[in-house]
Design a protein around this motif. Sequence first.
Motif, mmCIF file in Angstrom:
data_model
loop_
_atom_site.group_PDB
_atom_site.id
_atom_site.type_symbol
_atom_site.label_atom_id
_atom_site.label_comp_id
_atom_site.label_asym_id
_atom_site.label_seq_id
_atom_site.Cartn_x
_atom_site.Cartn_y
_atom_site.Cartn_z
ATOM 1 N N PRO A 35 0.606 -1.221 0.158
ATOM 2 C CA PRO A 35 0.111 -0.139 0.382
ATOM 3 C C PRO A 35 0.719 1.093 0.035
ATOM 4 O O PRO A 35 2.005 1.194 0.710
ATOM 5 N N ALA A 36 0.575 2.275 -0.538
ATOM 6 C CA ALA A 36 1.335 3.730 -0.897
ATOM 7 C C ALA A 36 1.501 4.404 0.363
ATOM 8 O O ALA A 36 2.431 4.692 1.026
ATOM 9 N N ARG A 37 1.033 3.973 1.532
ATOM 10 C CA ARG A 37 0.946 4.875 2.560
ATOM 11 C C ARG A 37 1.503 3.975 3.252
ATOM 12 O O ARG A 37 2.893 4.190 5.040
ATOM 13 N N TRP A 38 2.220 2.873 2.829
ATOM 14 C CA TRP A 38 3.950 1.925 3.500
ATOM 15 C C TRP A 38 4.229 1.744 3.418
ATOM 16 O O TRP A 38 5.505 2.586 3.633
ATOM 17 N N GLN A 39 4.341 2.557 1.835
ATOM 18 C CA GLN A 39 5.860 2.844 0.927
ATOM 19 C C GLN A 39 6.886 3.435 1.692
ATOM 20 O O GLN A 39 8.175 3.708 1.181
ATOM 21 N N ALA A 40 6.080 4.812 1.776
ATOM 22 C CA ALA A 40 7.304 6.028 2.128
ATOM 23 C C ALA A 40 7.119 5.784 3.888
ATOM 24 O O ALA A 40 6.905 7.057 4.423
ATOM 25 N N THR A 41 8.153 5.035 3.931
ATOM 26 C CA THR A 41 8.088 5.222 5.398
ATOM 27 C C THR A 41 9.644 4.237 5.823
ATOM 28 O O THR A 41 9.940 4.405 4.594
ATOM 29 N N ARG A 87 5.243 17.270 9.404
ATOM 30 C CA ARG A 87 3.385 17.780 9.408
ATOM 31 C C ARG A 87 3.102 18.638 10.354
ATOM 32 O O ARG A 87 2.108 19.836 10.563
#
Length: 255
Positions: free
Chosen positions: A96-102, A170
């Motif tokens: 999932p995209a939200r996990w890729q950027a970690t 953020r």
Amino acid sequence: MTSETAFFRARQVNMVAVTSGMSAGFVALLLAHVLADFVFQTKGMVENKRHPGVFALHIGIVFGLSLVALGGVWPVAGAVALAHLGIDGIKTYGVPARWQATFTAFMLDQLAHLMSLVAAVAIWPEALSTGFWAPWLTLLVGPAVVISGLILTVIAGGYAVGLITAPYARAFKAQGLENAGQMIGRLERAVIFLLIAIGQPAGIGFLIAAKSLLRFEATKEQKASEYVIIGTLTSFGWALGMSTATLALLAMVAG
């Protein structure tokens, strides 16, 4: 000298040669990898990697750089490129995209790539010695280690620090020169790499002190102060780790 002693001595020499070949091959593939992932892979390519054309371009770059690094040994370069395709394919299309950027995804991705390089040199330990770089290996391996370490310290470190500090970014929005923070981070990691390389780690303390003084006015507000401290310590820690690992690899290939 008995035949048995000669046999064991020849076997020992052969093992040393194989180990040396594996180390040199790993260094060559490591340089190709870091160039492909952190120098020739642009921000636009990363953001649009799900596009088949962009994805194929990246794998093509991996193959081309691996081929050059190995001196034209295309079967090994092809195997490395296929492994890279599989690893990046899983991350790009299966996670999932939200996990890729970690940071965790970044480290697992890089670890998988490094393991694929280790597997390649274990299967083809003498690959580099059959390429056109073979006559100059003793001259090229050292600089290749240094260049790889510098890229991992300075450029890859920027990705790592950015991923770690993203949750805090953020909550804290700083106004400053565009991309200035990125440039400051790269410069400080480059300086740390240089200080470790020349055997002057004590100089890092002066670097920390200088940065603290320069940032004093900008970090009087609590959020700003905490954000800068997190970013600085992360950047310094990454630079120290990568610089030390570079020296360890350099000592290994030199031995």
